[in-house]
Design a protein around this motif. Sequence first.
Motif, PDB file in Angstrom:
ATOM      1  N   ALA A  94       0.893  -1.208   0.092  1.00 51.36           N
ATOM      2  CA  ALA A  94      -0.057   0.108   0.190  1.00 51.36           C
ATOM      3  C   ALA A  94       0.832   1.151   0.095  1.00 51.36           C
ATOM      4  N   VAL A  95       2.162   1.369   0.820  1.00 52.44           N
ATOM      5  CA  VAL A  95       2.983   2.451   0.990  1.00 52.44           C
ATOM      6  C   VAL A  95       3.574   2.566  -0.571  1.00 52.44           C
ATOM      7  N   THR A  96       4.024   1.332  -1.146  1.00 53.92           N
ATOM      8  CA  THR A  96       4.579   1.622  -2.478  1.00 53.92           C
ATOM      9  C   THR A  96       3.694   2.058  -3.435  1.00 53.92           C
ATOM     10  N   LEU A  97       2.499   1.473  -3.282  1.00 55.89           N
ATOM     11  CA  LEU A  97       1.307   2.364  -4.480  1.00 55.89           C
ATOM     12  C   LEU A  97       0.945   3.812  -4.264  1.00 55.89           C
ATOM     13  N   LEU A  98       0.826   3.952  -3.168  1.00 52.99           N
ATOM     14  CA  LEU A  98       0.753   5.457  -2.803  1.00 52.99           C
ATOM     15  C   LEU A  98       1.678   6.254  -3.222  1.00 52.99           C
TER      16      LEU A  98
END
Length: 269
Positions: free
Chosen positions: A172-176
């Motif tokens: 999720a952090v990577t995608l954001l």
Amino acid sequence: MPQQIPEVPSTDSELAEVRNFRDVGGLPTVDGRRVRKGRLFRSGHLAAATEADAAFLAGLGLHTVFDFRNAADIKLEGPDVTLPGVRNVNIPLTDPADGAEFWEMVRDGELGLLRTTLGDGKAAGRMAQTYRHIITTRTADHSRVLHALAEDSVPALMHCAAGKDRAGLSVAVTLLAVGVEPEAVEADYLESNAAHRRYKVRRSDTSAVGMSPEVMELLAPLFDARAEYLSAALDAIETTWGSTEAYFSEGLGLSPETRERLRAQLLED
């Protein structure tokens, strides 16, 4: 020229002993682009992978496998299967001592103890707190992962034990960071609830009593991916840094140039 990656199934139906596998390619970004397929994968642990599973994974052209399990997890489940030419990076996102007694209770505790410890929202509250804790205390680890992805570590696979919490949060952090729409980030996170993806509940007492509907209901918050958990992590970002942009620049130390390299690695042109 970008490395050619074979098409990957959208589910883990072809994997016998690796749960919760998927390619996050195709997710939309806020500027109208999409995550490139064959660049970032996620799953549960690879320790029990069959020979056929390993052959499938080896065919993905992976550069790096990020394993977010701690030493206790690895002792319980075993080390990841070795994939030829793939770099394995272990970055524990929780400490072995954290919750060891708690998880022993989950495995061995009788109904009365489970009611006291997990009932009345306590289990869900613990999970939300864990997400907040990882966000606020593991900035160096998440920074290391994103910098690695921006440089040379793709195609990459991220996993923990079940592939829903530590890996789910890191994905999720990577995608954001590359601008994926928040709704799409949440939708991908919630995919871990699909019946064929879920981590198997481990109980010492596998009888009808030890695995009763009430026991399963009490344990469910620990094995679910819930929007409220992800929201707790995002709220921790806002509370601590003021915005997601400040989190990436100040919390994770990502320069605009690094963010742009990360987009170049993970997004379609």
